[in-house]
Design an enzyme around this catalytic site. Sequence first.
Site, PDB file in Angstrom:
ATOM      1  CB  ILE A  80      45.263  48.324  43.430  1.00 36.77           C
ATOM      2  CG1 ILE A  80      45.255  48.853  42.277  1.00 36.77           C
ATOM      3  CG2 ILE A  80      46.504  48.409  44.467  1.00 36.77           C
ATOM      4  CD1 ILE A  80      45.012  50.516  42.544  1.00 36.77           C
ATOM      5  N   GLY A  81      43.520  45.553  41.870  1.00 36.23           N
ATOM      6  CA  GLY A  81      42.018  45.292  41.374  1.00 36.23           C
ATOM      7  C   GLY A  81      42.013  44.224  40.235  1.00 36.23           C
ATOM      8  NE  ARG A  82      40.937  38.379  41.017  1.00 35.49           N
ATOM      9  CZ  ARG A  82      41.590  37.213  41.265  1.00 35.49           C
ATOM     10  NH1 ARG A  82      42.679  36.743  40.418  1.00 35.49           N
ATOM     11  NH2 ARG A  82      40.928  36.451  42.083  1.00 35.49           N
ATOM     12  CB  SER A 125      38.185  41.393  30.018  1.00 35.24           C
ATOM     13  OG  SER A 125      37.309  40.468  29.658  1.00 35.24           O
ATOM     14  CE  LYS A 127      38.776  49.598  35.263  1.00 36.69           C
ATOM     15  NZ  LYS A 127      37.480  49.752  35.177  1.00 36.69           N
ATOM     16  CG  ASP A 175      26.307  47.235  39.381  1.00 34.28           C
ATOM     17  OD1 ASP A 175      25.589  46.680  40.189  1.00 34.28           O
ATOM     18  OD2 ASP A 175      27.386  46.788  39.125  1.00 34.28           O
TER      19      ASP A 175
END
Length: 538
Positions: free
Chosen positions: A233-235, A238, A255, A349
């Site tokens: 569901i995400g990347r 690294s 993760k 951020d």
Amino acid sequence: MFSHSALQPGRVPVVPFSIPEKEDDDDYIHRKPSKTNDSSIPTNVTFRFDQVIKTNSPESCWTYLLNLEKRGNPHTDINLLNKLKDCYSKIFSRLPMRQYSKNSSYAKMLVRYAELKGIEDPDEAQDHFIVARSNCKAFAFVHIAHAQFEVSQGNVIKASSILHKAQASNARPAELLEMAIRNLKAGEERLVPATNEEHLTGRNSLTMVSSLTALSNETITIKGKQFFILKMIGRGGSSKVYQVLDHKKQLFAVKYVDLEEADAQTIESYKNEIEHLNHLQQYSDQIIKLYDYEITTSYIYMLMECGNLDLNTWLRNRKSVNPLERKFYWKNMLEAVHTIHKHGIVHSDLKPANFVIVNASLKLIDFGIANRIQPDVTSIMKDSQVGTLNYMPPEAIKDTSSQPGKARSKISPKGDVWSLGCILYCMTYGKTPFQSITNQITKLHAIIDPSHKIEFPDISEKDLLDVLKRCLVRNPRERISIAELLEHPYLQLKPQKILTDLAALQSPNSIIRAANNLARMCNSGMELDVAECAKSSS
């Protein structure tokens, strides 16, 4: 057991863990017919799908999916898109890839699933077309689909490489590959004519992407506990994030960080994230939960709360934001950031992708570049500029170094206020304050230039307009604080306005989400005259 070698990450921007928001199946299937795109979806679609999937026949499943998709346009109908993706996921869970990869209908489903996923997130396309090509390499149309995607992204050289590799591996029919290569060389936008394209996949569009792990039955083991992978569901550079289930069928996000591929600064950022999450989650419900983690010399696993959808995706799927939902989410963001500031942490951020919706509430994620400041100082200097340009405060851009050739920028809690103001601006006007400036250097100058006036088109909510103007003040000393924003009149609930805003919410899920948040806001002490509200509704 989960294979680490299967997780070679690409160098792409971080995407937070999130699950595409969709209506409950019953709500989607049994609603009254309307004139929208999904009006012709049959009421017995779930029953029919259950019967089809039990046949274990890729051909029957593919035919069913084609007929379902013909009932609307997944590019414009989010409900149909989510229904289709859910059906594909269930089929792949039932029909393992290792058993059916040589079946042409199965290969077509892999390609179409990738394309549908790409409607919302083209960044995932690379992984999932590679999965389809590596497992169904005998079919020319699979390689052509990936090459077509690369052409759509402007990667003509890569598209050519894909097609020539397919030729070298003797993908069939060879004639179709030759046609695609000829059209690519000729500069044609379409690698194969529409008629051939329909023959290849059964649809008249080849677009994009999907999940590597939705197509497998792999598991992850963290400190002896096993988790079943549902999908990626995400990347990030690294890291990859997976939606998983434990033996009690509870949903989590994991993760995974490949430390062998990460540099020292990246490794430090992930350890920084673990430290911050461990420390902060006990103080606020608006911080994403970290349940467990495992660190070795070669990898990191983080077992986390799994969100429904990140705020960036939520905003992309909406032409406008309902005022009540905007107010709820704004309060959630303020509470999260107020918590980290009270503990001496500046995020640096903040952007929509760093907030995820969990059970109708926004939570803050990703502390990789967050910085601690001491209680007796108001700001610190950082040796490099950090943050996302559309949300970056002026003081983080300005070079405040006295040493030639060594740029430094100022980091303070007021910088996070600017970033939050940019998010709220986007939720109000549909774009960030400087988004229309496409040249990056020009944008940088505009952000720090006091003579460049930020536009604030007039809106009916004057308190909201005041919040925006006070957040987006270039001088951080004059900028409003998080504590002041939490006390601002904008967050006071007005009964008559609540009823109007609730009436504007069109989906049952949105109304439930708004009601849950309304209850939270009342419980947190926000002023609301319930009697007056009831009187207004009569």
